[in-house]
Design an enzyme around this catalytic site. Structure first.
Site, PDB file in Angstrom:
ATOM      1  N   SER A 118       0.769   1.888   5.136  1.00 43.62           N
ATOM      2  CA  SER A 118       0.282   2.353   3.833  1.00 43.62           C
ATOM      3  C   SER A 118       1.359   3.120   3.088  1.00 43.62           C
ATOM      4  CB  SER A 118      -0.941   3.254   3.991  1.00 43.62           C
ATOM      5  OG  SER A 118      -1.321   3.727   2.710  1.00 43.62           O
TER       6      SER A 118
ATOM      7  N   LYS B 279      -6.384   1.202   9.373  1.00 48.02           N
ATOM      8  CA  LYS B 279      -5.836   0.939   8.025  1.00 48.02           C
ATOM      9  C   LYS B 279      -6.945   0.495   7.070  1.00 48.02           C
ATOM     10  CE  LYS B 279      -3.327   0.321   4.505  1.00 48.02           C
ATOM     11  NZ  LYS B 279      -2.650  -0.794   3.953  1.00 48.02           N
TER      12      LYS B 279
ATOM     13  N   HIS C 108      -8.839   3.526   6.136  1.00 45.69           N
ATOM     14  CA  HIS C 108      -7.975   4.278   5.212  1.00 45.69           C
ATOM     15  C   HIS C 108      -8.192   3.755   3.795  1.00 45.69           C
ATOM     16  CE1 HIS C 108      -4.352   4.317   2.715  1.00 45.69           C
ATOM     17  NE2 HIS C 108      -4.046   5.483   3.258  1.00 45.69           N
ATOM     18  N   ASN C 109      -8.164   2.432   3.650  1.00 47.05           N
ATOM     19  CA  ASN C 109      -8.333   1.842   2.318  1.00 47.05           C
ATOM     20  C   ASN C 109      -9.746   2.055   1.795  1.00 47.05           C
ATOM     21  OD1 ASN C 109      -5.756   0.978   2.866  1.00 47.05           O
ATOM     22  ND2 ASN C 109      -6.074  -1.092   2.132  1.00 47.05           N
TER      23      ASN C 109
ATOM     24  N   GLU D 225      -9.795   5.354   0.452  1.00 46.62           N
ATOM     25  CA  GLU D 225      -8.999   5.285  -0.792  1.00 46.62           C
ATOM     26  C   GLU D 225      -9.880   4.783  -1.959  1.00 46.62           C
ATOM     27  OE1 GLU D 225      -5.208   3.131  -0.237  1.00 46.62           O
ATOM     28  OE2 GLU D 225      -5.719   2.013  -2.040  1.00 46.62           O
TER      29      GLU D 225
HETATM   30  P1  NDP Z   1       4.087 -10.282  -1.778  1.00 50.86           P
HETATM   31  O1  NDP Z   1       3.219 -11.261  -2.472  1.00 50.86           O
HETATM   32  O2  NDP Z   1       4.964  -9.399  -2.585  1.00 50.86           O
HETATM   33  O3  NDP Z   1       5.017 -11.070  -0.751  1.00 50.86           O
HETATM   34  C1  NDP Z   1       4.500 -12.015   0.124  1.00 50.86           C
HETATM   35  C2  NDP Z   1       5.609 -12.533   1.024  1.00 50.86           C
HETATM   36  O4  NDP Z   1       4.992 -13.393   1.980  1.00 50.86           O
HETATM   37  C3  NDP Z   1       6.652 -13.341   0.299  1.00 50.86           C
HETATM   38  O5  NDP Z   1       7.887 -13.091   0.914  1.00 50.86           O
HETATM   39  C4  NDP Z   1       6.218 -14.782   0.524  1.00 50.86           C
HETATM   40  O6  NDP Z   1       7.267 -15.691   0.599  1.00 50.86           O
HETATM   41  C5  NDP Z   1       5.613 -14.671   1.903  1.00 50.86           C
HETATM   42  N1  NDP Z   1       4.596 -15.702   2.144  1.00 50.86           N
HETATM   43  C6  NDP Z   1       3.495 -15.939   1.408  1.00 50.86           C
HETATM   44  N2  NDP Z   1       2.776 -16.928   1.962  1.00 50.86           N
HETATM   45  C7  NDP Z   1       3.470 -17.327   3.059  1.00 50.86           C
HETATM   46  C8  NDP Z   1       3.242 -18.302   4.034  1.00 50.86           C
HETATM   47  N3  NDP Z   1       2.155 -19.097   3.996  1.00 50.86           N
HETATM   48  N4  NDP Z   1       4.143 -18.431   5.028  1.00 50.86           N
HETATM   49  C9  NDP Z   1       5.250 -17.659   5.057  1.00 50.86           C
HETATM   50  N5  NDP Z   1       5.531 -16.698   4.156  1.00 50.86           N
HETATM   51  C10 NDP Z   1       4.627 -16.533   3.171  1.00 50.86           C
HETATM   52  O7  NDP Z   1       3.117  -9.433  -0.834  1.00 50.86           O
HETATM   53  P2  NDP Z   1       3.203  -7.895  -0.395  1.00 50.86           P
HETATM   54  O8  NDP Z   1       4.563  -7.605   0.105  1.00 50.86           O
HETATM   55  O9  NDP Z   1       2.620  -7.046  -1.457  1.00 50.86           O
HETATM   56  O10 NDP Z   1       2.145  -7.880   0.815  1.00 50.86           O
HETATM   57  C11 NDP Z   1       2.451  -8.334   2.121  1.00 50.86           C
HETATM   58  C12 NDP Z   1       1.377  -7.791   3.045  1.00 50.86           C
HETATM   59  O11 NDP Z   1       1.402  -6.360   3.016  1.00 50.86           O
HETATM   60  C13 NDP Z   1      -0.051  -8.187   2.668  1.00 50.86           C
HETATM   61  O12 NDP Z   1      -0.817  -8.365   3.810  1.00 50.86           O
HETATM   62  C14 NDP Z   1      -0.536  -6.982   1.901  1.00 50.86           C
HETATM   63  O13 NDP Z   1      -1.938  -6.871   1.906  1.00 50.86           O
HETATM   64  C15 NDP Z   1       0.117  -5.863   2.699  1.00 50.86           C
HETATM   65  N6  NDP Z   1       0.273  -4.601   1.999  1.00 50.86           N
HETATM   66  C16 NDP Z   1       0.666  -4.576   0.686  1.00 50.86           C
HETATM   67  C17 NDP Z   1       0.806  -3.359   0.050  1.00 50.86           C
HETATM   68  C18 NDP Z   1       1.259  -3.292  -1.370  1.00 50.86           C
HETATM   69  O14 NDP Z   1       1.203  -2.185  -1.938  1.00 50.86           O
HETATM   70  N7  NDP Z   1       1.732  -4.385  -1.970  1.00 50.86           N
HETATM   71  C19 NDP Z   1       0.530  -2.078   0.756  1.00 50.86           C
HETATM   72  C20 NDP Z   1       0.215  -2.220   2.149  1.00 50.86           C
HETATM   73  C21 NDP Z   1       0.070  -3.449   2.724  1.00 50.86           C
HETATM   74  P3  NDP Z   1       7.744 -16.578  -0.664  1.00 50.86           P
HETATM   75  O15 NDP Z   1       8.878 -15.842  -1.278  1.00 50.86           O
HETATM   76  O16 NDP Z   1       8.162 -17.859  -0.054  1.00 50.86           O
HETATM   77  O17 NDP Z   1       6.562 -16.731  -1.586  1.00 50.86           O
END
Ligand code: NDP
Length: 475
Positions: A130, A184, A187-188, A191
């Site tokens: 988080s 987690k 936590h959400n 939130e």
């Molecule tokens: P993003 O959408 O910014 O990034 C997603 C990433 O995953 C990209 O690198 C994408 O690659 C890759 N991806 C998507 N689909 C696939 C797939 N089928 N196979 C392989 N790679 C894949 O997401 P976030 O970074 O925001 O979130 C990632 C995780 O973290 C999620 O579970 C989210 O819920 C969690 N999270 C997010 C928070 C936030 O504030 N954003 C906070 C805490 C947790 P490509 O470049 O090829 O599309």
């Protein structure tokens, strides 16, 4: 060439920032992303951290780059992408390798995946992270579910990158399997409730005395120096103070009043319901987001039921002071519910969740970080088996005066037609919880009347039935 200590898949918002954080703390990290161009851009922008980052073109390269036993973080969207990545890693990974799912997984998926990997020699760690983008880059709160050996292997890295509260890292193994993702999720859930209550107070100030966004923002900024000190209050003040670059009116005034949601709030409510734990503040917050998205229906209804004529409130200063205290009371009720859900889940799944540790690792890095969490940690340190936070001595001292303000706030808002679903839920929860003789006796009478469900009678043992009239049993 196996130099990296750890690998990471998924260079999106969270993954790229987490990778930079790891590299900055002096750990060599190998990274791979499904879309190769993103890996290149990431490596190209890494600046002085590039020396600790190994950008890999294939999954094979990624695994070869890491020193065994190889920990690999998955930072991809929850659900199918996680299953797909695990499937892709399996033929390449070996005994002792550790797959760390750091996304917002449903803990039930984490438990299933851990079971599916049993016997393969590959271990799954379910890790809740988080703090959003900034947390990932500069220090998140990290909630881990895993076996002890796997955590020992990676603990050093995660302690290094986690947020710190008075020098203590906000990272901990909280239990096996899905325990970290469950914590987690809750936590959400908390939130959601916290944000909803803040929004309700904003609504009272906007639609009651008619304060401007800037005026409300400065009230929140002031509150952040007091008992409500927290990240969410701090950013609320900033959001309210920000102007729209196109029109220079307060930005919040031109944002559509429709809130999104991804799932963790809803999961908290579902799990609470399945455990039989009241989570009414979280439920109200989830429902409020759903209602917010019914914009057209609300607009239609607003024409059928025009706004109630509002009485002028007393002094705004008195109202503001009352709202500050009401928000504190609501927040305590929401946290009490969140911790009660975790306690019940811990018993149900045999996790032995360390409540004080959970409160401690939420004190910095995460979205709900607040001064209150330090008091929660102390309450659980003093009495680890505390049944409900609202009866912990320090919280009784806070709630005793605060519930009066909550009562006045909810009552006045109801009279003025201003919705306060989460604050109202908090008050109803508090009043129900402190009622030694409730009204379920009547429910039991009704149940026995139509369904012969039986009831316990005061002062005697065993199930009894009432001498109901001839209509009894006829639904
Ligand atoms: P993003 O959408 O910014 O990034 C997603 C990433 O995953 C990209 O690198 C994408 O690659 C890759 N991806 C998507 N689909 C696939 C797939 N089928 N196979 C392989 N790679 C894949 O997401 P976030 O970074 O925001 O979130 C990632 C995780 O973290 C999620 O579970 C989210 O819920 C969690 N999270 C997010 C928070 C936030 O504030 N954003 C906070 C805490 C947790 P490509 O470049 O090829 O599309």
């Amino acid at each position: 060439m196996s130099e990296a200590e750890i690998g990471l898949i998924g260079l999106g918002t969270m993954g790229s920032n987490l990778a930079l954080n790891i590299a900055e703390k002096g750990h060599k990290i190998a990274v791979w992303n499904r879309t190769a161009s993103r890996t290149k851009t990431f490596a190209g922008n890494a600046g002085e951290l590039a020396g600790n980052i190994m950008a890999c073109e294939t999954l094979e390269d990624l695994l070869q780059a890491i020193e065994p036993p190889r920990p690999v973080i998955l930072m991809v969207p929850a659900g199918d992408p996680v299953d797909q990545q695990i499937e892709a890693l399996l033929p390449l990974a070996g005994k002792g390798d550790i797959i760390i799912d750091a996304g917002n997984a449903n803990f039930r998926d984490t438990e299933r995946r851990a079971q599916e990997l049993e016997g393969s020699g590959i271990v799954l760690v379910g890790m809740g992270v988080s703090g959003g983008e900034d947390g990932a880059r500069n220090g998140p709160s990290i909630m881990v579910g895993s076996d002890k050996a796997a955590w020992l292997r990676v603990e050093g890295i995660f302690n290094d990158i986690a947020a710190r509260y008075e020098g203590e890292p906000c990272a901990a193994r909280l239990g096996p399997g899905g325990a970290g993702h469950f914590v987690k999720t809750v936590h959400n859930g908390i939130e959601y409730a916290d944000m909803q209550m803040i929004a309700e107070v904003y609504g009272i100030l906007r639609d009651g005395p008619g304060l401007s966004a800037e005026e409300i923002g400065s009230i929140f900024a002031r509150w952040n120096d007091g008992r409500l000190n927290s990240y969410l209050i701090e950013i609320t003040a900033e959001v309210l103070a920000t102007a729209d670059p196109d029109s220079s009116v307060p930005l919040v005034d031109v944002i559509q009043d429709k809130a999104g949601q991804k799932g963790t709030g809803r999961w908290s409510v579902i799990e609470a319901a399945m455990l039989g734990v009241p989570a009414t503040c979280i439920e109200a917050a989830v429902a409020a987001r759903s209602l917010s998205s019914l914009k057209k229906e609300r607009e239609f209804a607003s024409r059928r039921y025009p706004q109630i004529t509002r009485q002028q409130p007393g002094s705004t200063a008195a109202l503001v002071a009352e709202l500050e205290t009401a928000l504190l009371a609501g927040k305590i009720a929401a946290y009490a519910q969140g911790f009660a859900i975790m306690r019940a889940a811990s018993d149900e799944h045999g996790w032995d969740l360390p409540m004080a540790t959970i409160a401690r690792i939420w004190r910095a890095g995460c979205i709900i970080r607040s001064q209150l969490l330090d008091s929660i940690a102390k309450a659980y340190d003093a009495k680890p088996k505390t049944t409900n936070l609202m009866v912990a001595p320090a919280f009784v001292d806070m709630m005793q005066p605060a519930h009066l303000a909550l009562r006045v706030t909810v009552g006045r808002a109801a009279l003025h037609g201003l919705p306060t679903p989460a604050l109202s839920a908090a008050l109803a929860y508090f009043d129900s919880y402190r009622q030694a003789r409730g009204t379920a006796n009547l429910i039991q009478g009704q149940r026995d009347f139509f369904g012969a469900h039986g009831f316990e009678k005061i002062g005697s043992r065993g199930q009894k039935h009432g001498p109901w009239s001839a209509r009894a049993g006829k639904k």
